[in-house]
Design an enzyme around this catalytic site. Structure first.
Site, mmCIF file in Angstrom:
data_model
loop_
_atom_site.group_PDB
_atom_site.id
_atom_site.type_symbol
_atom_site.label_atom_id
_atom_site.label_comp_id
_atom_site.label_asym_id
_atom_site.label_seq_id
_atom_site.Cartn_x
_atom_site.Cartn_y
_atom_site.Cartn_z
ATOM 1 N N TRP A 102 -3.586 -0.514 -3.828
ATOM 2 C CA TRP A 102 -2.277 -0.897 -4.058
ATOM 3 C C TRP A 102 -2.561 -2.427 -4.783
ATOM 4 C CZ3 TRP A 102 1.633 1.915 -3.922
ATOM 5 C CH2 TRP A 102 1.619 2.894 -3.075
ATOM 6 N N ASP A 173 0.461 -9.178 -0.210
ATOM 7 C CA ASP A 173 1.028 -7.882 -0.046
ATOM 8 C C ASP A 173 0.655 -7.365 1.498
ATOM 9 O OD1 ASP A 173 1.813 -5.026 0.105
ATOM 10 O OD2 ASP A 173 0.890 -4.579 -1.492
ATOM 11 N N LYS A 197 6.797 0.824 6.865
ATOM 12 C CA LYS A 197 5.601 0.926 7.665
ATOM 13 C C LYS A 197 5.804 0.312 8.922
ATOM 14 C CE LYS A 197 3.622 2.254 3.342
ATOM 15 N NZ LYS A 197 3.206 1.580 2.028
HETATM 16 C C1 LIG Z 1 3.160 1.473 0.524
HETATM 17 C C2 LIG Z 1 2.514 0.256 0.052
HETATM 18 C C3 LIG Z 1 2.918 -0.284 -1.259
HETATM 19 C C4 LIG Z 1 3.989 0.547 -1.864
HETATM 20 O O1 LIG Z 1 5.354 0.313 -1.179
HETATM 21 P P1 LIG Z 1 6.745 1.037 -1.995
HETATM 22 O O2 LIG Z 1 7.621 0.122 -0.932
HETATM 23 O O3 LIG Z 1 6.689 2.458 -1.890
HETATM 24 O O4 LIG Z 1 6.920 0.496 -3.363
HETATM 25 C C5 LIG Z 1 2.384 -1.296 -1.589
HETATM 26 N N1 LIG Z 1 1.582 -1.937 -1.041
HETATM 27 C C6 LIG Z 1 0.882 -1.574 0.297
HETATM 28 C C7 LIG Z 1 -0.162 -2.126 0.643
HETATM 29 C C8 LIG Z 1 1.514 -0.369 0.687
HETATM 30 O O5 LIG Z 1 1.099 0.203 2.036
#
Ligand SMILES: *Cc1c(COP(=O)(O)O)cnc(C)c1O
Length: 362
Positions: A102, A173, A197
């Site tokens: 990511w 993030d 998540k």
């Molecule tokens: C799942 C995830 C993303 C992407 O998320 P989307 O909502 O599908 O764009 C980005 N960063 C991390 C750390 C993730 O776990």
């Protein structure tokens, strides 16, 4: 209520009580004679949901005045572009600490917008750990911000403590470990997370932003791409993903009714310990991907002696009602995602299965 134990990496389980509550008021929201799905976002009932979700998120994260929370769309992936569009100005550099897939994606988008620099990367070793402070090489010139991924969902690599970046704005993030543990959010100028998540369903991305930093943002952007648009309009500039925000609000309230973030965090510690113990006591049958000090409490990534056994493991677990255990398609192996709504008992069931599977196949 789901009849499987769901270890998916995202979307992920929601607390059964949250689903039941949503079901109970799906056809008639609080006596309004219609579903929340059918309601305007400009009515007091929805504004209350929106305001409560913002307030509860800030309180749970431990921040007060000086920060705002907005609910956006486009996923965490959308933020990869929106952050540099707002804050990466000519003459400055965005610094990225890359500890997995990511983070790679985030820096790739920033490179399209301006000057982006990988200040640390653990790619050469296959993303098994976070960088040490000595490995972080921030540039000399003015930095726009430093970006990190608190938990790399695919590799299963998580920061215990966040690096000191001086007075540079720190952006995190936190899609896969948001509100899974207490953190010092005041170190961050921005935290963003897709909700699907640890906090709710897909469709809404939570963004926490320091107001004083927001004042420095690029103003020459289309309205939807400016954080300031969403802040000024309390996330109601355009039609928000109302049902997703509603479920997010129920999820945040659930955290409180379960005993708050400390209780959730203690549970998450126990859950991760159960799975990593099963790995560590297997005499090398299960091999954890991440180094011990960087192991993710949210995504336990591991390998078995062969790809065939990994396939068999995932299939047999599924036959016993445990789903979502395959590693990400880009890395293979196995992965158990242990997000907030997964119970300690589910982890115990999985650990028992791991023991039995090893006894039969080891
Ligand atoms: C799942 C995830 C993303 C992407 O998320 P989307 O909502 O599908 O764009 C980005 N960063 C991390 C750390 C993730 O776990």
């Amino acid at each position: 209520m789901s009849s499987v134990l769901n270890f998916n990496a995202g979307p992920a389980p929601l607390p059964p009580s949250v689903l039941a509550e949503a079901q109970g008021e799906l056809l008639d929201y609080h006596g309004q004679g219609m579903s929340i799905l059918e309601m305007s976002h400009r009515v007091p009932e929805y504004e209350a949901i929106n305001a409560r979700a913002e307030a509860n998120f800030k309180r749970l994260l431990g921040v007060g005045d000086g920060y705002r929370v907005v609910f956006m769309q486009g996923g965490a992936s959308g933020q990869f572009a929106t952050v540099p569009m707002n804050f990466l100005k000519p003459g400055s550099t965005a610094e990225y600490l890359v500890t997995g897939t990511w983070g790679e994606k985030a820096v790739e988008d920033a490179e399209l917008i301006g000057n982006a620099h990988v200040a640390a990367s653990t790619k050469a070793e296959g993303y098994r750990r976070v960088p040490t402070s000595g490995e972080i090489k921030l540039g000399e010139g003015p930095s726009a911000y430093v970006h990190l991924t608190s938990n790399e969902t695919i590799q299963g690599v998580q920061y215990r403590d966040f690096p000191d970046v001086g007075d540079r704005p720190l952006v995190g993030d936190m899609s896969s470990d948001i509100l899974s543990r207490p953190i010092d959010a005041s170190k961050f100028s921005m935290i963003y997370a897709g909700a699907q998540k640890n906090l709710g369903p897909a469709g809404v991305t939570v963004v926490l932003i320091r107001e004083s930093w927001l004042e420095t943002a690029n103003k020459k952007l289309p309205a939807m791409l400016r954080y300031s648009t969403h802040v000024k309009n309390n996330s109601l500039y355009n039609t928000p993903p109302t049902f997703s925000v509603y479920l997010l609000d129920l999820f945040l309230t659930w955290i409180d009714t379960e005993g708050g973030l400390l209780e959730i965090s203690a549970r998450n510690d126990r859950k991760a310990a159960i799975i990593y113990d099963a790995i560590d006591r297997s005499g090398g049958f299960y091999r954890g991907h991440a180094e011990a000090g960087s192991r993710s409490k949210m995504n336990a990534t591991f390998n078995l002696p062969s790809a065939d056994l990994e396939k068999k493991f995932v299939a047999e677990a599924k036959a016993e009602g445990m789903v979502g255990l395959a590693g990400h398609r880009s890395v293979g192996g196995a992965r158990a995602s242990l997000y907030n709504a997964i119970g300690v008992d589910a982890c115990q069931v999985l650990a028992n299965f791991m023991g039995h599977f090893m006894a039969k196949n080891g």
